[in-house]
Design an enzyme around this catalytic site. Structure first.
Site, PDB file in Angstrom:
ATOM      1  N   LYS A 289      -7.699   6.519 -19.782  1.00 33.39           N
ATOM      2  CA  LYS A 289      -7.962   6.991 -21.145  1.00 33.39           C
ATOM      3  C   LYS A 289      -6.743   6.756 -22.041  1.00 33.39           C
ATOM      4  CE  LYS A 289     -11.791   8.207 -19.137  1.00 33.39           C
ATOM      5  NZ  LYS A 289     -12.017   9.518 -18.553  1.00 33.39           N
TER       6      LYS A 289
ATOM      7  N   TYR B 129     -15.315  17.198 -16.377  1.00 31.79           N
ATOM      8  CA  TYR B 129     -15.701  15.794 -16.245  1.00 31.79           C
ATOM      9  C   TYR B 129     -16.795  15.670 -15.180  1.00 31.79           C
ATOM     10  CZ  TYR B 129     -15.624  10.891 -15.228  1.00 31.79           C
ATOM     11  OH  TYR B 129     -16.015   9.603 -15.011  1.00 31.79           O
TER      12      TYR B 129
ATOM     13  N   ARG C 177       0.836  -1.211   0.000  1.00 30.66           N
ATOM     14  CA  ARG C 177       0.000   0.000   0.000  1.00 30.66           C
ATOM     15  C   ARG C 177       0.873   1.263   0.000  1.00 30.66           C
ATOM     16  NH1 ARG C 177      -1.503   1.886   4.591  1.00 30.66           N
ATOM     17  NH2 ARG C 177      -2.144  -0.044   5.606  1.00 30.66           N
TER      18      ARG C 177
ATOM     19  N   ASP D 164      -6.379  19.232 -14.985  1.00 32.42           N
ATOM     20  CA  ASP D 164      -6.754  17.903 -15.477  1.00 32.42           C
ATOM     21  C   ASP D 164      -6.273  17.820 -16.921  1.00 32.42           C
ATOM     22  OD1 ASP D 164      -7.970  15.601 -16.435  1.00 32.42           O
ATOM     23  OD2 ASP D 164      -9.732  15.833 -15.151  1.00 32.42           O
TER      24      ASP D 164
HETATM   25  C1  PLP Z   1     -12.475   9.810 -17.161  1.00 30.64           C
HETATM   26  C2  PLP Z   1     -12.042  11.095 -16.604  1.00 30.64           C
HETATM   27  C3  PLP Z   1     -11.811  11.232 -15.242  1.00 30.64           C
HETATM   28  C4  PLP Z   1     -12.086  10.117 -14.237  1.00 30.64           C
HETATM   29  O1  PLP Z   1     -11.295   8.988 -14.463  1.00 30.64           O
HETATM   30  P1  PLP Z   1     -11.774   7.510 -14.005  1.00 30.64           P
HETATM   31  O2  PLP Z   1     -10.569   6.672 -14.208  1.00 30.64           O
HETATM   32  O3  PLP Z   1     -12.937   7.145 -14.885  1.00 30.64           O
HETATM   33  O4  PLP Z   1     -12.205   7.581 -12.581  1.00 30.64           O
HETATM   34  C5  PLP Z   1     -11.347  12.457 -14.790  1.00 30.64           C
HETATM   35  N1  PLP Z   1     -11.157  13.501 -15.624  1.00 30.64           N
HETATM   36  C6  PLP Z   1     -11.380  13.405 -16.951  1.00 30.64           C
HETATM   37  C7  PLP Z   1     -11.152  14.576 -17.830  1.00 30.64           C
HETATM   38  C8  PLP Z   1     -11.854  12.202 -17.466  1.00 30.64           C
HETATM   39  O5  PLP Z   1     -12.108  12.124 -18.777  1.00 30.64           O
END
Ligand code: PLP
Length: 376
Positions: A198, A101, A49, A173
């Site tokens: 992504k 998001y 962890r 982000d």
């Molecule tokens: C998908 C996404 C998230 C969240 O990610 P997860 O892995 O689905 O929890 C955060 N910010 C953006 C811009 C995203 O496209």
């Protein structure tokens, strides 16, 4: 060290396994590591962890790709974002984008505002508006650029300058842009966030999130504490898969960006399309800012179909090659009717489809979109 992203993507955080000579890193499933008779952990690992060799490899690679000093990996992008908000204190004031998001927006509204954070949602393309909304207790400004799903573009450096006047941190982000096309930390942002789910993982088969810090800070110490003690960490195999995805990241993202521009130009001229949102188009309101802070415009775009929600949903259903599914950044092109999966009251237009360009040939994607739009 390495100058080029392609080289960093392959080599940063990677070493030939000293025990076996294996080129591909072994996956260390062990949760616990032997303590030296002196009481130390000379190899740096104690309990999974806290830190794990596969997670360390991912964190080192991400820090190098983002020109940061440290990175912390999480079980999802949402867990990474949660950790930043948990590191703040009740009474802290946040500025957040009015297009962002939706999952993170939901967490702010349903968890963190009741928990004591103050939050205002603002148009991050309007610098005067941001200036007017900062307060003495503003501790964090979150920017998401390009934003999801409206592809709004925020001038990262300009927001950093506003934030510095009140001593607020800036979190960017960077999921949609990826480290291939945009580097928020050299522009002055304190933290960059990635849903590695992504483009970084890149194959729609592993969830994950990463935070990268420009430098050590009190906030970063709290984030690391929450990662290690809260434990929303990715498994060794998930880290390994993400690292494997990053090896090909620059080649995938540049191809996806080139092909997205071709698809965006096609859609812009299509009689059934009302409007296209893609920062690579010269008439996009954020085009100049994007051209100044990005080295490409990304693989994600949105468009509005003439005739309202039912025509948009019908067109999406008529596609044969492009799959109707949520998420983006993988090898397969995906389309999604966004308003119907976001929360009620969302500002996303009801006839908007978000399109993630995969690695198929762009002409095949254009043919598929053409038949679906003409038939709908
Ligand atoms: C998908 C996404 C998230 C969240 O990610 P997860 O892995 O689905 O929890 C955060 N910010 C953006 C811009 C995203 O496209």
């Amino acid at each position: 060290m390495n100058k080029h992203q392609e080289t960093t993507s392959v080599h940063a955080g990677h070493e030939i396994d000293p025990a076996t000579g294996a080129l591909s890193a072994p996956i260390h499933l062990s949760t616990t590591f032997e303590r030296h008779p002196t009481g130390d952990y000379p190899l740096g690992f104690q309990y999974s962890r806290l830190e794990n060799p596969n997670r360390a490899a991912l964190e080192d690679k991400m820090a190098a790709l983002e020109f940061g000093t440290q990175a912390a990996a999480f079980a999802s992008g949402s867990a990474a974002a949660m950790t930043v908000f948990q590191a703040l204190r009740p009474g802290d004031h946040l500025l957040l984008p009015n297009d962002m998001y939706f999952g993170i927006r939901k967490l702010i509204r349903e968890v963190f505002i009741p928990w004591g954070l103050e939050a205002a949602f603002v148009d991050m393309t309007d610098l005067d508006g941001i200036q007017n909304r900062v307060q003495t207790n503003t501790t964090l400004i979150l920017v998401e650029t390009p934003s999801n799903p409206l592809l709004k573009v925020t001038d990262i450096h300009a927001v950093v300058e506003i934030a510095r006047q009140v001593g607020a941190w800036v979190l960017c982000d960077n999921t949609v842009a990826t480290p291939v096309l945009q580097h928020p930390l050299p522009l002055g942002a304190d933290l960059s966030l990635h849903a590695t789910t992504k483009y970084l993982g890149g194959h729609s088969d592993v969830l994950g999130g990463v935070l990268v810090a420009r430098q050590e800070s009190e906030l970063w110490e709290r984030i690391r504490f929450l990662q290690q003690n809260g434990g929303a960490v990715p498994s060794p195999f998930e880290c390994w898969l993400t690292v494997r995805g990053i090896h090909t990241l620059p080649y995938r993202v540049r191809t996806q960006a080139n092909n997205a521009l071709r698809v965006a130009r096609f859609l812009k001229d299509h009689p059934q399309v009302e409007r296209v949102y893609y920062p690579g188009l010269e008439d996009h309101p954020g085009h100049q800012v994007a051209a100044g802070q990005m080295t490409g415009f990304g693989g994600l775009l949105s468009f509005q179909v003439k005739g309202g929600q039912s025509r948009a949903m019908h067109a999406a259903a008529e596609l044969r090659l492009i799959t109707q599914a949520t998420s983006f950044g993988g090898t397969n092109s995906l389309i999604e009717h966004r308003a119907s999966i976001e929360e009620p009251g969302t500002t996303t237009p009801e006839n908007l489809l978000r399109l993630s360009i995969g690695l198929e040939h762009p002409n095949d994607l254009i043919d598929d979109l053409n038949q679906a739009l003409n038939g709908s």
